[in-house]
Every structure is written in C-alpha cells, then in structure tokens.
Design an enzyme around this catalytic site. Structure first.
Site, PDB file in Angstrom:
ATOM      1  N   LYS A  35       0.835  -1.202   0.000  1.00  0.00           N
ATOM      2  CA  LYS A  35       0.000   0.000   0.000  1.00  0.00           C
ATOM      3  C   LYS A  35       0.874   1.258   0.000  1.00  0.00           C
ATOM      4  O   LYS A  35       0.598   2.223  -0.728  1.00  0.00           O
ATOM      5  CB  LYS A  35      -0.925   0.003   1.218  1.00  0.00           C
ATOM      6  CG  LYS A  35      -1.859   1.215   1.256  1.00  0.00           C
ATOM      7  CD  LYS A  35      -2.657   1.291   2.547  1.00  0.00           C
ATOM      8  CE  LYS A  35      -3.806   0.321   2.558  1.00  0.00           C
ATOM      9  NZ  LYS A  35      -4.713   0.565   3.727  1.00  0.00           N
ATOM     10  N   THR A  86     -10.874  -0.327  13.603  1.00  0.00           N
ATOM     11  CA  THR A  86     -11.481  -0.892  14.826  1.00  0.00           C
ATOM     12  C   THR A  86     -12.737  -1.669  14.415  1.00  0.00           C
ATOM     13  O   THR A  86     -13.860  -1.258  14.738  1.00  0.00           O
ATOM     14  CB  THR A  86     -11.837   0.209  15.840  1.00  0.00           C
ATOM     15  OG1 THR A  86     -12.674   1.192  15.199  1.00  0.00           O
ATOM     16  CG2 THR A  86     -10.594   0.886  16.366  1.00  0.00           C
ATOM     17  N   THR A 122     -12.085   5.395  15.790  1.00  0.00           N
ATOM     18  CA  THR A 122     -13.305   5.367  16.602  1.00  0.00           C
ATOM     19  C   THR A 122     -13.159   4.261  17.640  1.00  0.00           C
ATOM     20  O   THR A 122     -13.056   3.085  17.288  1.00  0.00           O
ATOM     21  CB  THR A 122     -14.532   5.127  15.717  1.00  0.00           C
ATOM     22  OG1 THR A 122     -14.638   6.188  14.768  1.00  0.00           O
ATOM     23  CG2 THR A 122     -15.806   5.065  16.547  1.00  0.00           C
ATOM     24  N   LEU A 153     -16.063  12.350   9.460  1.00  0.00           N
ATOM     25  CA  LEU A 153     -15.954  12.456   8.006  1.00  0.00           C
ATOM     26  C   LEU A 153     -17.017  11.612   7.326  1.00  0.00           C
ATOM     27  O   LEU A 153     -17.182  10.434   7.634  1.00  0.00           O
ATOM     28  CB  LEU A 153     -14.570  11.986   7.543  1.00  0.00           C
ATOM     29  CG  LEU A 153     -13.358  12.661   8.201  1.00  0.00           C
ATOM     30  CD1 LEU A 153     -12.078  12.057   7.655  1.00  0.00           C
ATOM     31  CD2 LEU A 153     -13.393  14.162   7.988  1.00  0.00           C
ATOM     32  N   GLU A 155     -18.037   9.714   4.020  1.00  0.00           N
ATOM     33  CA  GLU A 155     -17.452   9.220   2.780  1.00  0.00           C
ATOM     34  C   GLU A 155     -18.126   9.911   1.605  1.00  0.00           C
ATOM     35  O   GLU A 155     -19.342  10.036   1.549  1.00  0.00           O
ATOM     36  CB  GLU A 155     -17.605   7.702   2.685  1.00  0.00           C
ATOM     37  CG  GLU A 155     -16.777   6.979   3.740  1.00  0.00           C
ATOM     38  CD  GLU A 155     -16.766   5.470   3.532  1.00  0.00           C
ATOM     39  OE1 GLU A 155     -16.682   5.026   2.369  1.00  0.00           O
ATOM     40  OE2 GLU A 155     -16.832   4.751   4.534  1.00  0.00           O
ATOM     41  N   LEU A 253     -33.072  12.143   6.707  1.00  0.00           N
ATOM     42  CA  LEU A 253     -34.492  11.784   6.690  1.00  0.00           C
ATOM     43  C   LEU A 253     -34.906  11.289   5.309  1.00  0.00           C
ATOM     44  O   LEU A 253     -36.011  11.558   4.861  1.00  0.00           O
ATOM     45  CB  LEU A 253     -35.352  12.988   7.115  1.00  0.00           C
ATOM     46  CG  LEU A 253     -35.316  13.362   8.595  1.00  0.00           C
ATOM     47  CD1 LEU A 253     -36.171  14.597   8.850  1.00  0.00           C
ATOM     48  CD2 LEU A 253     -35.787  12.210   9.478  1.00  0.00           C
ATOM     49  N   CYS A 263     -19.114   2.811   9.434  1.00  0.00           N
ATOM     50  CA  CYS A 263     -19.265   3.449  10.749  1.00  0.00           C
ATOM     51  C   CYS A 263     -20.520   3.022  11.498  1.00  0.00           C
ATOM     52  O   CYS A 263     -20.438   2.434  12.578  1.00  0.00           O
ATOM     53  CB  CYS A 263     -19.248   4.968  10.589  1.00  0.00           C
ATOM     54  SG  CYS A 263     -17.679   5.615  10.010  1.00  0.00           S
ATOM     55  N   LYS A 324     -23.421   3.958  -0.228  1.00  0.00           N
ATOM     56  CA  LYS A 324     -23.844   5.316  -0.560  1.00  0.00           C
ATOM     57  C   LYS A 324     -23.062   5.743  -1.796  1.00  0.00           C
ATOM     58  O   LYS A 324     -22.070   5.100  -2.168  1.00  0.00           O
ATOM     59  CB  LYS A 324     -23.591   6.272   0.611  1.00  0.00           C
ATOM     60  CG  LYS A 324     -22.127   6.432   0.968  1.00  0.00           C
ATOM     61  CD  LYS A 324     -21.915   7.373   2.146  1.00  0.00           C
ATOM     62  CE  LYS A 324     -22.144   8.820   1.754  1.00  0.00           C
ATOM     63  NZ  LYS A 324     -21.772   9.753   2.843  1.00  0.00           N
TER      64      LYS A 324
END
Length: 434
Positions: A35, A86, A122, A153, A155, A253, A263, A324
């Site tokens: 990476k 995490t 997190t 943040l 994404e 909504l 997350c 998303k």
C-alpha cells in the site's frame, strides 16, 4: 508542525492529506508495504472525490510522505495520530482494539521528547486510558499525553468535512496537549469552527452518540415510510414537514434500504456493548440495530412482491452496490443482503456500480457485472436502484424502457416521481409513497 499518521486507511489518508494541506509536515505510516509503495507512486487505494489531487499536490510541495517504517516519523513528531481500523469483534460486536493497542505499544518505544498521541480511530469509552497505560508500561520515563480527537468524516465528502467541519472535538485535561491541538487546527480558526475541549472519556462518547443518533434517525424515517405506504401518505413530504422544524433538521431523513458503511453498523454495536457492560443499556439503539437489519430483507421482499412473488428464471438489474454514492466502500452495504436474497429466490442478478464493482466482486457470488446502466438493464425483467449515484438520477427513460424485457423499476432511493414514471409507461415501485 510535524505530524505522523499511523494507518493509511480512509481516516488516516484523508486526515493526513488535509493536515498537510494546512501546511504541516505529515508522514503517513502503514505496515502494508504494498500500500505504501502504491501511495508513493501516486496511486490512491480508496475512492474519495478530490483525494488523488490533494495527495499529489502535497507530495509535490514536500509536505506529505509515506513510509512503512515508523521509527523516524514517530521520533520526530509533535503529534502522532492513531488511525487504524477498529472492526466489530466476532461474537459480541464490540470494537476490536488490537490494532490500536499494537500501535500504542510501537509508538511508546519510539517517542522522544513531549509527544501528543491522538486517538483518531473510533474507539469505545475508556480506550484512551488503556492506551495511556500501555505507553507508561513500555516507557515509564516518556513525556506524553493521550488525546481523543474523533473524526466526523462522511465518505464522499470527507475533504470538505475535514476542512469545513461543524466542530472539532478534543478530549484531554493536559494543557500542553490542548495548546498543541489548537496549533494543529489553527487554520480552522479562520472559519470560526467551534473547537470543543472536553474530558477524554466525554470525547470518546460524543463520537458514538453522534453516529448512533444518525443511525436512529435513518431507521425512524424508514419505519415512517412503511406506515406511509399503509395509510396512503408520502414519506418525502412527511420528511420535509418534520425536517423544517429546526429541532429535528432535514438531514438523514431520506427513506431507503437501511444504513450501511464502515461506521454506523459497527459503532452502534460497540455502543450497545459499552452500555450493557456499564449497566446502562440503550434500548433505543438496540432496537435501531434490530430494525435496520430487518430492513434490508424487507427491501428484498419488496422487489419479490413487485414481480408477483416469483423470481425464478428472471433477471434483475441492480443499479448501485456501494452503501452510498461517491465511495467504493461496500462494507455492510444493503446490496450485500438484497442480492443474495434475490438469488435464493431464483433470480439471475446483473449489476453496475460506478466505483464499487472491484470490491463487490470479492463479496458477491454469481453476479454478472455490467459496463453501464443500460447494459445492466438489457433484457432484464426489472431494474432496481439501490444506490443513488448521480448518473442514475437522469436516466434516458426511452432507452431504459427499450433495454428492459419488462418496464419495471423498483426505486429504493425515491429518485424519481411516481407520476412521471407512470407517464413513461413504467410499473414503478418506490419507498414510502402510495
């Protein structure tokens, strides 16, 4: 200031690049040598709009570096950020902190002089205490402070979120650490960004509480969508009607197939575990998790029902696989539940996603991947919109109808108007609209 970022995943890479753009000297460290080699060549391992140019510019300006060896980077740093994964731990859903603790142990052996060690990952309440204990055990003589600085943040909009945040949260009782964190974020003072200083445990809980509340808000409007269908109401108008109330707000909504991503799923599970262990269970969040899990199966059933309850031998075209738009992240995406359910009902699945197909190929079996939305729809018995990418918002209805074997559209994101779709001759099914 000299900043070292341990971890070059989503949070570490975006944060490192943005800090460099603020003018700091940033070194991003990762144990994955391949990476690091890719990053040094200018190859970005994740899709995030604008990140490739941001990294390129700051590398060229001599402010952003990548290495697999943490030694010099940590030794010379004013602040070392822990930005490792995490993930949810198997069995109880709690956050797996093994990468955080390993990073802390490594950092402890390398720091020189006063160093601020920042938890950007997190982490559950109390993790900062554990990190501090690890460092003290390895280096009793070390001069350091452990700070909580959670990320917020989104994404697909992460760079803007970092540079123009609603707030910055910093958890520490150490005055030297406060001053160093103020200096790190000094460029945000021009935007009058609120910087909230709290105790470390409070900061850790703020992150989980924020994500849990947003997950609950999504789940709430999804349940209102179900009710809207039964009573003949329009969930979009309901959402607008309540969202204009400043106490509620309009964001999050939008009715759909449920939340996913890196997350909300893991953070709600971790908060549940923390709350249970503390003897203060949060039943609203436990219900949110349960309802959201069922939501994805409910959306699969909506597709089955739209095709008269029989998918055997039928081809379903799926538009959108990521959880998303504007990301290639497939983690806990609704498509990962919906597609296998359709296949179990006897359907053949063809799919297209602008950025997520490389990752999806590792996570979905027996799916034919298309080159575009019309190639995906060619000869299909129905098209299903799962992710609201911009290129799906203005489809050529005539071309789409010609491509489909039957003019059936199941829109799980409510992109189109039911009246407009009917006028173009489609059988159209959406969410929460009669």
């Amino acid at each position: 200031m000299r900043v070292t970022m341990i971890g070059t995943g989503y949070v570490g890479l975006v944060s490192g690049a943005c800090f460099a753009d603020f003018g700091h000297i940033v070194t991003c460290v990762d144990k994955d040598a391949s990476k690091i080699e890719r990053l040094q060549k200018g190859e970005i391992p994740i899709f995030e709009p604008g990140l490739d140019e941001l990294v390129k510019d700051n590398v060229e300006q001599g402010r952003l570096f990548f290495t697999a060896d943490a030694s010099d980077a940590v030794r010379d740093a004013d602040a070392v950020f822990i930005a490792v994964g995490t993930p949810s731990r198997r069995g109880d859903g709690h956050a797996d902190l093994s990468y955080v603790y390993a990073a802390a142990e490594e950092i402890a052996g390398l720091i020189q002089g006063y160093t601020v060690i920042v938890n950007k990952s997190t982490v559950p309440v109390g993790t900062g205490d554990e990190v501090e204990a690890i460092i003290k055990k390895v280096r009793p003589d070390a001069d350091f402070a452990v700070v909580s600085n959670p990320e917020f943040l989104r994404e697909g909009a992460a760079i803007n979120d970092f540079k123009r945040p609603d707030r910055v949260v910093v958890g520490t009782d150490d005055e030297r650490a406060r001053e160093r964190m103020r200096e790190l974020y000094r460029p945000l003072f021009l935007n009058e960004t609120p910087i909230i200083f709290t105790a470390r445990r409070t900061s850790e809980l703020i992150k989980y509480a924020a994500n849990a509340f947003l997950a609950m808000k999504i789940t709430f409007i999804n349940e209102i969508a179900d009710l809207s269908e039964e009573v003949g109401a329009n969930v979009q108008e309901v959402a607008r009607g309540i969202g204009l109330d400043n106490r509620i707000g309009r964001k999050f909504l939008n009715a759909g197939p449920g939340y996913g991503g890196s997350c909300f799923p893991k953070d709600t599970l971790a908060l549940m575990k923390t709350a249970r262990d503390a003897g203060a269970p949060i039943e609203l969040i436990e219900t949110t998790v349960r309802v959201n899990k069922a939501r994805k199966q409910k959306m699969a059933q909506k597709i089955v029902d739209a095709l008269d309850g029989n998918l055997k031998g039928k081809t379903i075209a799926i538009l959108g696989l990521t959880f998303k738009p504007n990301t290639d992240d497939m983690r806990d995406a609704p498509a990962l539940d919906i597609v296998p359910t359709l296949q179990a009902e006897g359907a053949k699945v063809r799919a297209f996603d602008p950025e997520g197909m490389t990752e999806a190929k590792h996570m979905l079996k027996d799916v034919q991947f298309a080159t575009g939305p019309y190639d995906c729809a060619d000869g299909a018995d129905a098209v299903v919109i799962i992710t609201e990418w911009d290129q799906f918002r203005a489809l050529d209805f005539k071309r789409l109808k010609q491509a489909l074997k039957a003019p059936v559209v199941i829109d799980l994101r409510n992109i189109y108007s039911p009246a407009e779709m009917r006028a173009h001759g489609f059988t159209y099914v959406s969410v929460g609209r009669a």
